[in-house]
Design an enzyme around this catalytic site. Structure first.
Site, PDB file in Angstrom:
ATOM      1  CE  LYS A  67      50.499 -47.343   6.515  1.00 26.80           C
ATOM      2  NZ  LYS A  67      49.560 -48.092   5.658  1.00 26.80           N
ATOM      3  CE1 TYR A 191      52.387 -50.141   7.919  1.00 28.82           C
ATOM      4  CE2 TYR A 191      51.330 -51.937   9.085  1.00 28.82           C
ATOM      5  CZ  TYR A 191      51.272 -50.920   8.162  1.00 28.82           C
ATOM      6  OH  TYR A 191      50.118 -50.671   7.475  1.00 28.82           O
ATOM      7  CE1 TYR A 243      44.205 -46.832   3.531  1.00 27.71           C
ATOM      8  CE2 TYR A 243      42.226 -45.540   3.921  1.00 27.71           C
ATOM      9  CZ  TYR A 243      43.343 -46.170   4.391  1.00 27.71           C
ATOM     10  OH  TYR A 243      43.618 -46.158   5.723  1.00 27.71           O
ATOM     11  CB  VAL A 261      41.675 -48.779   8.992  1.00 31.25           C
ATOM     12  CG1 VAL A 261      41.923 -49.017   7.514  1.00 31.25           C
ATOM     13  CG2 VAL A 261      42.811 -49.315   9.839  1.00 31.25           C
TER      14      VAL A 261
END
Ligand code: GLU
Length: 311
Positions: A67, A191, A243, A261
């Site tokens: 991202k 994505y 996060y 992750v």
């Protein structure tokens, strides 16, 4: 420098011997197979020097670390318009929170939570075919890493698409609020593929170096982004990159970073180097357990922090 090589090897050896390695992400079936014993680290200095230790040549799934690169591309194409569609505030909720998106009436908190990254993917998709946009993102990462061997792992992309029920919900919420130009299906395809980019710590550290060098790619001096934009991307990484554990990470490590992750973390030491760590076991916030510990030890040893010099 050779001292630092010794320090890196010591950090990896000490942490590999540690008992608690966290828990490998299993909500994307293909990620389940990652080995929590793995720990790699690489440092790419802005002058081109590279150091590494442990499993730094082992490829892993980039997941949300991607991202940073999609945001960089979208800012290049859309500039500040992007901020009409997505916020810049840390989130106190899980990265795939549906409640948060509903409360914010379809404007995601930041570009690193899943909803925000879906907005970024939608902008990059524009009126292209998903395959072209995925190719553009992959080319960008390869260019930054100066390495044509980086690939999208189709198995992981497919695996994510088979179980991405929450992301489907988020994309549909975005569409319902009129904040998506393309269909949820097309956006989710882009994505899942950029999250499925597979690379190793050496490649990731090189790809991030422009953020340590005021926006310039060290291998060719090319201005990837302006110095101001590099600072702002770093600011978003610091405040939103881990996060709902971003505050704790800033406290422990003190560097802008983005985790995924898959267990990878990209951390930036502005003016000095880019660091990539990878270990697939995650802590309760979804950040690599050993990766965070390795960065904490390294930053402490080197006195690397954006909050002040080592006393
Ligand atoms: N592809 C993952 C998802 O959407 C990325 C999550 C992450 O790394 O934060 O759930």
């Amino acid at each position: 420098m050779s001292d630092l090589q010794g320090t890196l090897s010591e950090i990896v050896a000490a942490l590999k011997a540690a008992g608690d390695r966290g828990k490998v992400a299993d909500y994307i079936p293909e990620l389940r197979t990652a080995d929590p014993e793995m720990l790699g680290i690489a440092i790419a200095y802005i002058d081109g020097r590279l150091l590494s230790a442990g499993d730094a040549s082992q490829a892993f799934s980039m997941q949300s670390v991607s991202k940073v690169f999609t945001l960089t591309l979208a800012l290049g194409a859309f500039g500040d318009y992007l901020w009409d569609k997505v916020g810049r505030e840390p989130s106190n909720e899980a990265f795939n929170s549906i409640a948060e998106l509903e409360r914010a009436k379809g404007v995601p908190r930041n570009p690193f939570v899943n909803a925000g990254a879906l907005i970024v993917a939608d902008l990059l998709l524009g009126s292209h075919q998903p395959r072209e946009t995925i190719g553009e993102i992959l080319r960008f990462v390869r260019f930054l890493a100066d390495d044509g061997d980086i690939v999208v792992d189709e198995r992981i992309a497919r695996s994510e698409r088979q179980t991405d029920f929450r992301n489907v919900a988020l994309a549909n919420f975005l569409a319902a609020f009129g904040n998506l130009r393309n269909t949820p299906e097309r956006v989710l395809g882009v994505y899942a593929h950029h999250c499925a980019i597979s690379l190793n710590c050496l490649q990731l550290a090189k790809a991030g170096t422009f953020l340590a060098k005021e926006g310039r790619n060290p291998s060719n001096g090319y201005a990837v982004v302006s110095a101001e934009r590099a600072r702002r991307i770093n600011a978003l990484m610091l405040t939103c990159g881990q996060y709902d554990g971003s505050g704790e990470f800033a406290f422990r490590v003190g560097l802008p970073a983005k985790s995924g992750v898959g267990g990878g973390i990209l951390a930036i030491v502005p003016g000095v180097a880019s660091i990539a760590v990878w270990s697939p076991g995650l802590d309760a916030h979804g950040n690599s357990q050993l990766g965070c510990a390795a960065l904490e030890r390294l930053a402490h040893c080197q006195g690397w922090s954006v909050f002040g010099a080592k006393p």
